[in-house]
Design a protein around this motif. Structure first.
Motif, PDB file in Angstrom:
ATOM      1  N   LEU A  56     -44.603   3.602   2.119  1.00  0.00           N
ATOM      2  CA  LEU A  56     -43.494   3.118   3.003  1.00  0.00           C
ATOM      3  C   LEU A  56     -42.007   3.632   2.568  1.00  0.00           C
ATOM      4  O   LEU A  56     -41.667   3.746   1.436  1.00  0.00           O
ATOM      5  CB  LEU A  56     -43.540   1.599   2.632  1.00  0.00           C
ATOM      6  N   GLU A  57     -41.419   3.945   3.605  1.00  0.00           N
ATOM      7  CA  GLU A  57     -40.043   4.579   3.498  1.00  0.00           C
ATOM      8  C   GLU A  57     -39.187   3.611   4.204  1.00  0.00           C
ATOM      9  O   GLU A  57     -39.381   3.612   5.480  1.00  0.00           O
ATOM     10  CB  GLU A  57     -40.101   5.938   3.799  1.00  0.00           C
ATOM     11  N   ILE A  58     -38.169   3.188   3.710  1.00  0.00           N
ATOM     12  CA  ILE A  58     -37.116   2.273   4.557  1.00  0.00           C
ATOM     13  C   ILE A  58     -35.636   3.101   4.409  1.00  0.00           C
ATOM     14  O   ILE A  58     -35.358   3.702   3.297  1.00  0.00           O
ATOM     15  CB  ILE A  58     -36.737   0.980   3.907  1.00  0.00           C
ATOM     16  N   ARG A  59     -35.162   3.420   5.698  1.00  0.00           N
ATOM     17  CA  ARG A  59     -33.894   4.247   5.521  1.00  0.00           C
ATOM     18  C   ARG A  59     -33.015   3.553   6.451  1.00  0.00           C
ATOM     19  O   ARG A  59     -33.014   3.287   7.612  1.00  0.00           O
ATOM     20  CB  ARG A  59     -34.520   5.553   6.002  1.00  0.00           C
ATOM     21  N   GLY A  60     -31.776   3.277   5.815  1.00  0.00           N
ATOM     22  CA  GLY A  60     -30.518   2.808   6.282  1.00  0.00           C
ATOM     23  C   GLY A  60     -30.772   1.658   7.122  1.00  0.00           C
ATOM     24  O   GLY A  60     -30.172   1.083   8.323  1.00  0.00           O
ATOM     25  N   LEU A  61     -31.713   0.749   6.600  1.00  0.00           N
ATOM     26  CA  LEU A  61     -32.104  -0.671   7.460  1.00  0.00           C
ATOM     27  C   LEU A  61     -31.012  -1.318   7.395  1.00  0.00           C
ATOM     28  O   LEU A  61     -30.296  -1.981   6.357  1.00  0.00           O
ATOM     29  CB  LEU A  61     -33.197  -1.304   7.068  1.00  0.00           C
ATOM     30  N   GLY A  62     -30.538  -2.083   8.675  1.00  0.00           N
ATOM     31  CA  GLY A  62     -29.553  -3.022   8.819  1.00  0.00           C
ATOM     32  C   GLY A  62     -30.162  -4.137   9.749  1.00  0.00           C
ATOM     33  O   GLY A  62     -30.897  -4.037  10.474  1.00  0.00           O
ATOM     34  N   GLY A 105     -31.604   1.894  11.401  1.00  0.00           N
ATOM     35  CA  GLY A 105     -32.323   2.400  10.397  1.00  0.00           C
ATOM     36  C   GLY A 105     -33.746   2.509  10.710  1.00  0.00           C
ATOM     37  O   GLY A 105     -33.999   2.424  11.952  1.00  0.00           O
ATOM     38  N   SER A 106     -34.623   2.717   9.873  1.00  0.00           N
ATOM     39  CA  SER A 106     -36.131   3.380  10.216  1.00  0.00           C
ATOM     40  C   SER A 106     -37.020   2.562   9.075  1.00  0.00           C
ATOM     41  O   SER A 106     -36.678   2.712   8.091  1.00  0.00           O
ATOM     42  CB  SER A 106     -36.195   4.704  10.458  1.00  0.00           C
ATOM     43  N   VAL A 107     -38.234   2.340   9.457  1.00  0.00           N
ATOM     44  CA  VAL A 107     -39.211   1.859   8.835  1.00  0.00           C
ATOM     45  C   VAL A 107     -40.456   2.632   8.943  1.00  0.00           C
ATOM     46  O   VAL A 107     -41.096   2.454  10.032  1.00  0.00           O
ATOM     47  CB  VAL A 107     -39.528   0.515   8.709  1.00  0.00           C
ATOM     48  N   THR A 108     -40.938   3.796   8.123  1.00  0.00           N
ATOM     49  CA  THR A 108     -42.239   4.437   8.292  1.00  0.00           C
ATOM     50  C   THR A 108     -43.066   4.089   7.279  1.00  0.00           C
ATOM     51  O   THR A 108     -42.990   4.012   6.113  1.00  0.00           O
ATOM     52  CB  THR A 108     -41.663   5.841   8.194  1.00  0.00           C
ATOM     53  N   VAL A 119     -46.200   6.365  10.877  1.00  0.00           N
ATOM     54  CA  VAL A 119     -46.236   5.178  11.821  1.00  0.00           C
ATOM     55  C   VAL A 119     -44.828   4.641  11.663  1.00  0.00           C
ATOM     56  O   VAL A 119     -44.302   4.225  10.658  1.00  0.00           O
ATOM     57  CB  VAL A 119     -47.233   3.962  11.381  1.00  0.00           C
ATOM     58  N   ASP A 120     -44.034   4.964  12.978  1.00  0.00           N
ATOM     59  CA  ASP A 120     -42.741   4.383  13.170  1.00  0.00           C
ATOM     60  C   ASP A 120     -43.026   2.635  13.299  1.00  0.00           C
ATOM     61  O   ASP A 120     -43.139   2.414  14.304  1.00  0.00           O
ATOM     62  CB  ASP A 120     -41.999   4.896  14.203  1.00  0.00           C
ATOM     63  N   VAL A 121     -42.800   1.820  12.324  1.00  0.00           N
ATOM     64  CA  VAL A 121     -43.008   0.503  12.422  1.00  0.00           C
ATOM     65  C   VAL A 121     -42.040  -0.070  13.263  1.00  0.00           C
ATOM     66  O   VAL A 121     -42.646  -1.221  14.123  1.00  0.00           O
ATOM     67  CB  VAL A 121     -42.916  -0.037  10.985  1.00  0.00           C
ATOM     68  N   LEU A 122     -40.966   0.122  13.364  1.00  0.00           N
ATOM     69  CA  LEU A 122     -40.043  -0.639  14.363  1.00  0.00           C
ATOM     70  C   LEU A 122     -40.044  -0.105  15.861  1.00  0.00           C
ATOM     71  O   LEU A 122     -39.722  -0.781  16.677  1.00  0.00           O
ATOM     72  CB  LEU A 122     -38.431   0.004  14.044  1.00  0.00           C
ATOM     73  N   ALA A 123     -40.942   1.096  16.247  1.00  0.00           N
ATOM     74  CA  ALA A 123     -41.102   1.505  17.539  1.00  0.00           C
ATOM     75  C   ALA A 123     -42.171   0.968  17.978  1.00  0.00           C
ATOM     76  O   ALA A 123     -42.716   1.113  19.274  1.00  0.00           O
ATOM     77  CB  ALA A 123     -41.069   2.930  17.716  1.00  0.00           C
ATOM     78  N   LEU A 124     -43.172   0.027  17.089  1.00  0.00           N
ATOM     79  CA  LEU A 124     -44.462  -0.277  17.793  1.00  0.00           C
ATOM     80  C   LEU A 124     -44.198  -1.471  18.705  1.00  0.00           C
ATOM     81  O   LEU A 124     -43.763  -2.196  18.674  1.00  0.00           O
ATOM     82  CB  LEU A 124     -45.501  -0.908  16.377  1.00  0.00           C
ATOM     83  N   ARG A 125     -45.026  -1.214  19.551  1.00  0.00           N
ATOM     84  CA  ARG A 125     -45.330  -2.252  20.749  1.00  0.00           C
ATOM     85  C   ARG A 125     -46.335  -3.441  20.397  1.00  0.00           C
ATOM     86  O   ARG A 125     -46.894  -3.316  19.378  1.00  0.00           O
ATOM     87  CB  ARG A 125     -45.989  -1.678  22.073  1.00  0.00           C
ATOM     88  N   ASN A 126     -46.193  -4.499  21.099  1.00  0.00           N
ATOM     89  CA  ASN A 126     -46.978  -5.779  20.683  1.00  0.00           C
ATOM     90  C   ASN A 126     -48.182  -5.574  20.268  1.00  0.00           C
ATOM     91  O   ASN A 126     -48.842  -5.989  19.178  1.00  0.00           O
ATOM     92  CB  ASN A 126     -46.506  -6.590  21.695  1.00  0.00           C
TER      93      ASN A 126
END
Length: 323
Positions: free
Chosen positions: A4-10, A66-69, A78-85
């Motif tokens: 898991l990689e978290i980058r610049g999350l706000g 930011g992003s969560v991968t 997987v781009d977690v923040l872009a996942l649909r329902n």
């Protein structure tokens, strides 16, 4: 290798007086199979960060950047923040599971613990026959130290420690790569706490999942974590190996947390708490948010916010700052 990689999350909470920055520009890595501890005082942003990573936030909270991968074992990302329902529903429990702070509140009070494990399996593994799901539920409960006959027990019929173990069993149902544990031992006595910590480490060795373990108790993290990240006022102020942080804390806030609990060995020392109280996130101090409580602060600390360099966010460690 990072799972898991978290980058610049706000993350902001909208209020009548404006946005409250609960998580501000947080970047973290979680390595495959490791236990990453996340510590800090109440209100530092630990749980908000965990809920943002798991996409569990609800209004008035919102992810602002930011992003969560998530990196699967086959190399796909997987781009977690872009996942649909529907994608998010499949991602949860199978790839990432969460154990919440209060098992009594997170477990369904009108369903047995066995039925709650069965729900996860039935929804995410519809190919499994009923008998296989039952056998899996029994096996999971036994692996966390609960006897098979307790499968038909309701949460109120279990002790606090057993409820927390049941919550861990539910999280393990689909063998996820990551389990986020948000203060799973809060309000439990120290003996039960230790038993659950041993259980978590043993399960990690057996299943190979990675853990984000959140607590305000830094001494607890020293026992269980491979690495630790310290949060203050929504930001990560120090990261490092648990032994390194214990022996050589580099941020004054980390040192203050360590001075707040007694040592088991060595000469007696006076316990020195951190003066003052955590800042109001609606009105943070200028510069370094910790400087009003810091005994090492100098004039520049009140005007220039530190950057996270080499695992620590303090001007005393900034190559362009104060020596």
């Amino acid at each position: 290798m990072n799972v898991l990689e978290i980058r610049g999350l706000g993350v902001d909470y909208q209020s009548a007086t404006g946005a409250v920055h609960a998580v501000d520009d947080v970047s973290l890595d979680l390595r495959r199979g490791e236990i990453l501890g996340l510590a800090g005082e109440s209100g530092s942003g630990k749980s908000t960060l965990a809920h943002a990573v798991g996409r569990l936030l609800r209004p008035p909270a919102a992810i602002t950047g930011g992003s969560v991968t998530f990196h699967r074992g086959d190399g796909t990302a997987v781009d977690v923040l872009a996942l649909r329902n529907e994608e998010l529903r499949a991602f949860r429990w199978r790839e990432m599971a969460i154990v919440f702070q209060s098992a009594m509140n997170s477990l369904n009070p009108v369903a047995t613990v066995g039925a709650q494990i069965d729900d996860v399996l039935r929804i995410h593994r519809p190919d499994l026959p009923r008998r296989s799901r039952t056998e899996r539920a029994v096996d999971l409960l036994q692996r966390v130290g609960i006897s098979a006959d307790r499968r038909r027990s309701y949460p109120h019929e279990l002790s606090g420690g057993m409820r927390q173990r049941a919550a861990i069993a539910i999280a393990l149902a689909l063998n996820p790569e990551i389990i986020i544990m948000d203060e799973p031992t809060t309000a439990l006595d120290v003996v039960v706490q230790r038993d659950i910590l041993y259980e978590i480490r043993a399960l990690r060795e057996e299943y190979g999942f990675a853990v984000v373990f959140i607590t305000h108790d830094l001494s607890l993290l020293m026992e269980i974590s491979d690495r630790i990240a310290i949060m203050y006022a929504g930001r990560v102020v120090e990261t490092g190996g648990s032994r390194d942080l214990h022996r050589h804390p580099r941020h004054p806030y980390t040192a203050g947390l360590l001075r707040s609990f007694p040592r088991l060995r060595g000469p007696r020392e006076e316990l020195l708490g951190i003066p003052g109280t955590p800042p109001d996130l609606r009105d943070l101090p200028s510069g370094c948010a910790f400087h009003p409580r810091c005994g090492s602060a100098v004039a520049e600390c009140s005007t220039r916010p530190p950057r996270l360099l080499d695992g620590v966010a303090c001007l005393l460690n900034d190559e362009k700052g104060i020596r």
